[in-house]
Design a protein around this motif. Structure first.
Motif, PDB file in Angstrom:
ATOM      1  N   GLU A 160       1.369  14.507  -1.983  1.00 55.05           N
ATOM      2  CA  GLU A 160       2.004  14.396  -3.293  1.00 55.05           C
ATOM      3  C   GLU A 160       3.290  13.561  -3.223  1.00 55.05           C
ATOM      4  N   LYS A 161       4.041  13.733  -2.140  1.00 62.89           N
ATOM      5  CA  LYS A 161       5.292  12.963  -1.985  1.00 62.89           C
ATOM      6  C   LYS A 161       4.996  11.469  -1.845  1.00 62.89           C
ATOM      7  N   ILE A 162       3.963  11.152  -1.081  1.00 65.76           N
ATOM      8  CA  ILE A 162       3.588   9.741  -0.902  1.00 65.76           C
ATOM      9  C   ILE A 162       3.176   9.127  -2.230  1.00 65.76           C
ATOM     10  N   ASP A 163       2.488   9.852  -3.015  1.00 67.16           N
ATOM     11  CA  ASP A 163       2.042   9.350  -4.319  1.00 67.16           C
ATOM     12  C   ASP A 163       3.247   9.035  -5.203  1.00 67.16           C
ATOM     13  N   THR A 164       4.226   9.936  -5.166  1.00 64.39           N
ATOM     14  CA  THR A 164       5.437   9.723  -5.980  1.00 64.39           C
ATOM     15  C   THR A 164       6.171   8.447  -5.535  1.00 64.39           C
ATOM     16  N   THR A 165       6.317   8.280  -4.215  1.00 68.66           N
ATOM     17  CA  THR A 165       7.001   7.086  -3.667  1.00 68.66           C
ATOM     18  C   THR A 165       6.270   5.812  -4.063  1.00 68.66           C
ATOM     19  N   PHE A 166       4.938   5.850  -4.015  1.00 69.64           N
ATOM     20  CA  PHE A 166       4.134   4.672  -4.361  1.00 69.64           C
ATOM     21  C   PHE A 166       4.367   4.261  -5.817  1.00 69.64           C
ATOM     22  N   GLN A 167       4.437   5.256  -6.687  1.00 68.86           N
ATOM     23  CA  GLN A 167       4.668   4.946  -8.104  1.00 68.86           C
ATOM     24  C   GLN A 167       6.042   4.295  -8.308  1.00 68.86           C
ATOM     25  N   GLN A 168       7.063   4.776  -7.545  1.00 70.68           N
ATOM     26  CA  GLN A 168       8.411   4.198  -7.664  1.00 70.68           C
ATOM     27  C   GLN A 168       8.424   2.740  -7.187  1.00 70.68           C
ATOM     28  N   LEU A 169       7.723   2.502  -6.080  1.00 66.48           N
ATOM     29  CA  LEU A 169       7.669   1.140  -5.555  1.00 66.48           C
ATOM     30  C   LEU A 169       6.957   0.205  -6.524  1.00 66.48           C
ATOM     31  N   GLU A 170       5.934   0.690  -7.167  1.00 67.88           N
ATOM     32  CA  GLU A 170       5.189  -0.136  -8.119  1.00 67.88           C
ATOM     33  C   GLU A 170       6.083  -0.529  -9.288  1.00 67.88           C
ATOM     34  N   GLU A 171       6.915   0.424  -9.739  1.00 64.94           N
ATOM     35  CA  GLU A 171       7.838   0.112 -10.833  1.00 64.94           C
ATOM     36  C   GLU A 171       8.892  -0.918 -10.398  1.00 64.94           C
ATOM     37  N   SER A 172       9.413  -0.776  -9.147  1.00 63.30           N
ATOM     38  CA  SER A 172      10.423  -1.729  -8.636  1.00 63.30           C
ATOM     39  C   SER A 172       9.836  -3.124  -8.511  1.00 63.30           C
ATOM     40  N   SER A 173       8.581  -3.197  -8.081  1.00 64.29           N
ATOM     41  CA  SER A 173       7.909  -4.491  -7.936  1.00 64.29           C
ATOM     42  C   SER A 173       7.784  -5.197  -9.278  1.00 64.29           C
ATOM     43  N   ALA A 174       7.452  -4.475 -10.272  1.00 59.47           N
ATOM     44  CA  ALA A 174       7.315  -5.062 -11.606  1.00 59.47           C
ATOM     45  C   ALA A 174       8.667  -5.600 -12.096  1.00 59.47           C
ATOM     46  N   GLN A 175       9.730  -4.827 -11.820  1.00 60.37           N
ATOM     47  CA  GLN A 175      11.063  -5.249 -12.232  1.00 60.37           C
ATOM     48  C   GLN A 175      11.496  -6.525 -11.491  1.00 60.37           C
ATOM     49  N   PHE A 176      11.171  -6.564 -10.191  1.00 63.05           N
ATOM     50  CA  PHE A 176      11.543  -7.712  -9.366  1.00 63.05           C
ATOM     51  C   PHE A 176      10.808  -8.968  -9.819  1.00 63.05           C
ATOM     52  N   ARG A 177       9.547  -8.781 -10.219  1.00 56.56           N
ATOM     53  CA  ARG A 177       8.749  -9.906 -10.697  1.00 56.56           C
ATOM     54  C   ARG A 177       9.383 -10.493 -11.959  1.00 56.56           C
ATOM     55  N   ASN A 178       9.865  -9.626 -12.824  1.00 58.69           N
ATOM     56  CA  ASN A 178      10.520 -10.092 -14.052  1.00 58.69           C
ATOM     57  C   ASN A 178      11.807 -10.869 -13.747  1.00 58.69           C
ATOM     58  N   ASP A 179      12.563 -10.358 -12.745  1.00 58.43           N
ATOM     59  CA  ASP A 179      13.819 -11.032 -12.365  1.00 58.43           C
ATOM     60  C   ASP A 179      13.550 -12.435 -11.818  1.00 58.43           C
ATOM     61  N   ILE A 180      12.476 -12.542 -11.006  1.00 60.75           N
ATOM     62  CA  ILE A 180      12.140 -13.858 -10.428  1.00 60.75           C
ATOM     63  C   ILE A 180      11.799 -14.849 -11.522  1.00 60.75           C
ATOM     64  N   GLN A 181      11.050 -14.425 -12.472  1.00 62.91           N
ATOM     65  CA  GLN A 181      10.660 -15.327 -13.561  1.00 62.91           C
ATOM     66  C   GLN A 181      11.887 -15.806 -14.337  1.00 62.91           C
ATOM     67  N   LYS A 182      12.858 -14.899 -14.557  1.00 58.23           N
ATOM     68  CA  LYS A 182      14.091 -15.299 -15.236  1.00 58.23           C
ATOM     69  C   LYS A 182      14.872 -16.326 -14.404  1.00 58.23           C
ATOM     70  N   ALA A 183      14.945 -16.080 -13.060  1.00 60.53           N
ATOM     71  CA  ALA A 183      15.702 -16.982 -12.173  1.00 60.53           C
ATOM     72  C   ALA A 183      15.088 -18.373 -12.147  1.00 60.53           C
ATOM     73  N   LEU A 184      13.769 -18.429 -12.109  1.00 56.86           N
ATOM     74  CA  LEU A 184      13.087 -19.718 -12.111  1.00 56.86           C
ATOM     75  C   LEU A 184      13.380 -20.489 -13.395  1.00 56.86           C
ATOM     76  N   HIS A 185      13.433 -19.806 -14.449  1.00 56.09           N
ATOM     77  CA  HIS A 185      13.729 -20.449 -15.731  1.00 56.09           C
ATOM     78  C   HIS A 185      15.147 -21.031 -15.724  1.00 56.09           C
ATOM     79  N   GLU A 186      16.095 -20.252 -15.147  1.00 60.36           N
ATOM     80  CA  GLU A 186      17.475 -20.744 -15.080  1.00 60.36           C
ATOM     81  C   GLU A 186      17.598 -21.927 -14.112  1.00 60.36           C
TER      82      GLU A 186
END
Length: 741
Positions: A63-89
């Motif tokens: 159960e703990k591993i599942d929780t960590t995986f979900q957090q990492l998935e959310e961070s990855s999505a956020q990082f992807r958004n940041d990269i797209q903004k940086a490329l635009h700038e």
């Protein structure tokens, strides 16, 4: 099942063994099996009770591993958004950089155009100043332009550098032409150059003209092109005046000196080229003398009026006097180079030209102090083909001169110089050394050690040839040594060897000896493949050691020959003396006074005559060697041929002692102090012949004891040190008062 059965049987066999008594162990074996059974059952019951807790732990971990995986998935999505903004700038930044680069390029282009405009502005100002005749402003602007050009030399803008350089050259030529014309006008007013009809103008005071001259000199010095630009200009447009590579050794001179030398160059070309009467191949001394005269008449004025100007504007590193001399020397080098190509096939003209060139070089270096680092005429003479011709000519003329010296009717006459009277110096010796000195003077200014060593080898070859020629002269004469050429040849050999030894320790020949050893070490190291430091030993000796050794050996042979000849003449007159009746002579008590034995007159007279002739003929050091050799021979001769072959009574012993001490020793005493020390044998023989009979008998008894050490001590007590006890017994045996006892 069968395998299990076999294992059980093996287990029983292992525990119980083959001994029947071993069955008693079955009870122990049974108990051990029961214990194992209990432990197994216990472990199974514990495993059934712990299993639920372990399963729970595993579930929580998942159960703990599942929780960590979900957090990492959310961070990855956020990082992807940041990269797209940086490329635009970033896309916006690239556009901005392009704009900045365009601005920078335009800025550099503007600076480039402004620099060109600045150059054009300076050019316009120079043009205006030139048109207005404002020399000071013109030179000042040109100097600024020169500084700009020097700073621009490392720039990557090659076209701009080329443009500035060409513009600078353009203005340099215009300004130089204008100032040169003004400079020449001033020089004419000063009546430069100071030669011919203008020679009296050297000390004429023209203050205003001289002031203008100094101002123009300053302007011309500022007009100098940077050396880097001079090199570029040479590569592009300057053509050499003379094709000889020798002139590349001459550094460019400053503009004022170049203009000062120009009228002298014109005069030189006028007088010493073409069909002019002053341009004679058999009179090279004319153009050499002219150059030296111009230097002597003008260098002081240059030093007084030009050098201070250079010092005042920071050009003190330029020696104006040397530059002036260098420019005139270059004229001589050009002329010498052209003349050599013409006269090289005529030995007399070639030799004369070389003589004059060397005299010119010597005058420059020693009298006018022309720097040794500056090139002069020897640079022309040391060209390979010229140098070979030169050294061959030196050998040819030196050999001819040596023939003339030896064949001269006065070759063996003594020089009248009082300071060398003891050496009995002959004209032959003096002339030969003068020949060697002349050769040394001719090559000592050569800059390359290899060239000087070749001349040194020539000198050594001449010395050896000269020694052989003297030896041949000796073999051609069969006269008596003292009346032949032998004494004069001997004096010549001795004086030359002595002078060569003195030369060997002078700086000139010590340097040559060092260079010679270095060359030999290099050759040895090259042939053996070793390090030069291993083959280079400590340098000791001189270049003349081998030559002097050969001369000294011949000198010693001749001394011995002359001494032997004199001794032979004296011995030939000694027969009456040797065969006199020494056993029947009157004692000193029986005559009024002792005098020389009549039979010895002839011998002593011959000895006196020969000694006097030796003294008057031989150099003093040679005479000293000769009389020592003669004394040694006479000492041995008188002992062996007079004392040991005769018998002496009292009167005979006294007479022989009188002859030796009152006649023989005084003859040698005319030339040396304490001559008796050179006749130890005959002196001690006289002592043994004249001691009292009693003392002689005791001495005889002591010497017959066969104790040599004691015998020498007893002999020493009576003043006999040289004779051995055995020889002393022989002398004592010649006494009649002992022989007949």
């Amino acid at each position: 099942m069968i395998d299990v059965k076999k294992k059980i049987i093996q287990k029983f066999n292992a525990e119980l063994g083959s001994d029947l008594k071993g069955f008693e162990k079955i009870y122990e074996f049974h108990q051990g099996l029961n214990l194992q059974k209990d432990e197994i059952e216990k472990s199974l019951s514990m495993a059934s009770s712990e299993a639920p807790s372990k399963v729970k732990v595993v579930i929580e971990s998942v159960e703990k591993i599942d929780t960590t995986f979900q957090q990492l998935e959310e961070s990855s999505a956020q990082f992807r958004n940041d990269i797209q903004k940086a490329l635009h700038e970033t896309d916006k930044s690239i556009d901005m950089q392009r704009i900045i680069n365009t601005i920078s390029h335009l800025d550099k282009t503007l600076a480039y155009l402004n620099f060109i405009k600045h150059v054009e502005s300076i050019s316009e100002k120079i043009q205006i100043a030139l048109a207005a005749g404002d020399d000071e402003s013109t030179v000042s602007l040109y100097t600024n332009f020169t500084d700009i050009s020097s700073q621009l030399q490392l720039s990557a803008c090659h076209h701009l550098v080329s443009y500035v350089r060409e513009t600078l050259h353009f203005w340099h030529n215009l300004i130089k032409d204008k100032l040169s014309k003004e400079y020449n006008d001033v020089l004419k007013a000063l009546k430069w150059p100071f030669c011919g009809n203008n020679s009296n103008s050297l000390n004429t005071s023209m203050t205003d003209t001289l002031t203008k001259f100094k101002i123009l000199t300053e302007y011309l010095l500022h007009l100098q092109l940077p050396y880097s630009l001079i090199d570029c200009r040479r590569k592009e447009s300057i053509k050499p005046v003379v094709t000889s590579v020798l002139l590349t050794d001459f550094a460019p001179v400053s503009l004022p000196i170049s203009l000062l030398v120009r009228p002298l160059r014109q005069r030189f070309i006028y007088h010493f080229t073409g069909t002019k009467l002053t341009n004679r191949q058999d009179k090279p001394e004319w153009f050499f003398t002219q150059i030296l005269t111009w230097i002597k008449h003008h260098v002081q004025w240059i030093q007084k009026n030009v050098q201070p100007v250079a010092n005042s504007i920071g050009f003190s590193h330029i020696d104006m006097k040397v530059e002036f001399m260098q420019s005139l020397v270059q004229l001589a080098v050009e002329k010498l180079h052209s003349e050599l190509s013409i006269v090289q096939y005529d030995d007399a003209l070639f030799a004369h030209l070389v003589d004059e060139a060397l005299g010119f070089e010597r005058e420059l270096r020693e009298t006018l102090f022309y720097p040794p680092t500056q090139p002069a005429t020897v640079f022309v003479l040391t060209q390979a083909h010229v140098f070979v011709k030169w050294i061959n000519m030196e050998k040819k003329y030196a050999t001819e001169k040596m023939d003339a010296i030896l064949s001269s009717s006065t070759a063996w006459e003594k020089l009248s110089s009082s300071d060398t009277d003891d050496m009995k110096v002959t004209e032959c010796a003096d002339a030969f050394l003068t020949l060697l000195t002349t050769i040394s003077d001719r090559y000592k200014h050569l800059p390359q050690p290899g060239h000087r060593l070749q001349f040194l080898e020539l000198q050594l070859e001449l010395i050896d040839d000269w020694r052989i020629r003297l030896l041949q002269l000796l073999h051609e004469t069969n006269e008596d040594p003292l009346t032949s050429l032998m004494p004069w040849i001997l004096n010549t050999l001795h004086y030359v060897a002595t002078v060569l030894e003195e030369w060997g320790v002078t700086v000139h020949f010590l340097q040559l000896y060092f260079f010679k050893k270095q060359f030999e070490a290099v050759e040895s190291a090259t042939s053996e493949g070793s390090d030069i430091n291993e083959t280079m030993d400590e340098v000791e000796g001189s270049v003349f050691d081998e030559a002097v050794a050969l001369v000294r050996r011949l000198e010693k042979e001749l001394i011995n020959e002359i001494s032997d000849a004199v001794a032979l003449d004296v011995k030939a007159r000694s027969r009456p003396y040797r065969t006199d009746k020494w056993f029947a002579m009157q004692s000193a008590k029986e005559v009024v006074s002792l005098s020389v034995t009549p039979s010895g007159y002839s011998m002593f007279q011959e000895l006196a005559t020969q000694l006097n002739q030796l003294y008057n003929t031989l150099a003093l050091p040679l005479f000293n060697q000769a009389w020592k050799n003669l004394a040694l021979q006479l000492d041995q001769f008188l002992l062996e041929e007079v004392i040991l072959v005769n018998h002496f009574n009292r009167g005979g012993a006294e007479q022989v002692e009188y002859d030796i001490f009152r006649n023989l020793f005084p003859l040698f005493g005319l030339y040396i102090n304490k001559p008796e020390s050179y006749f130890p044998l005959i002196k001690e023989a006289c002592i043994l012949l004249n001691i009292l009979l009693g003392s002689a008998m005791l001495l005889l008894e002591a010497l017959n004891s066969n104790d040599e050490s004691m015998g020498r001590e007893i002999l020493a007590d009576i003043g006999v040190h040289k004779m051995s006890p055995k020889l002393a017994l022989k002398v004592l045996g010649t006494r009649t008062d002992i022989a007949y006892i």
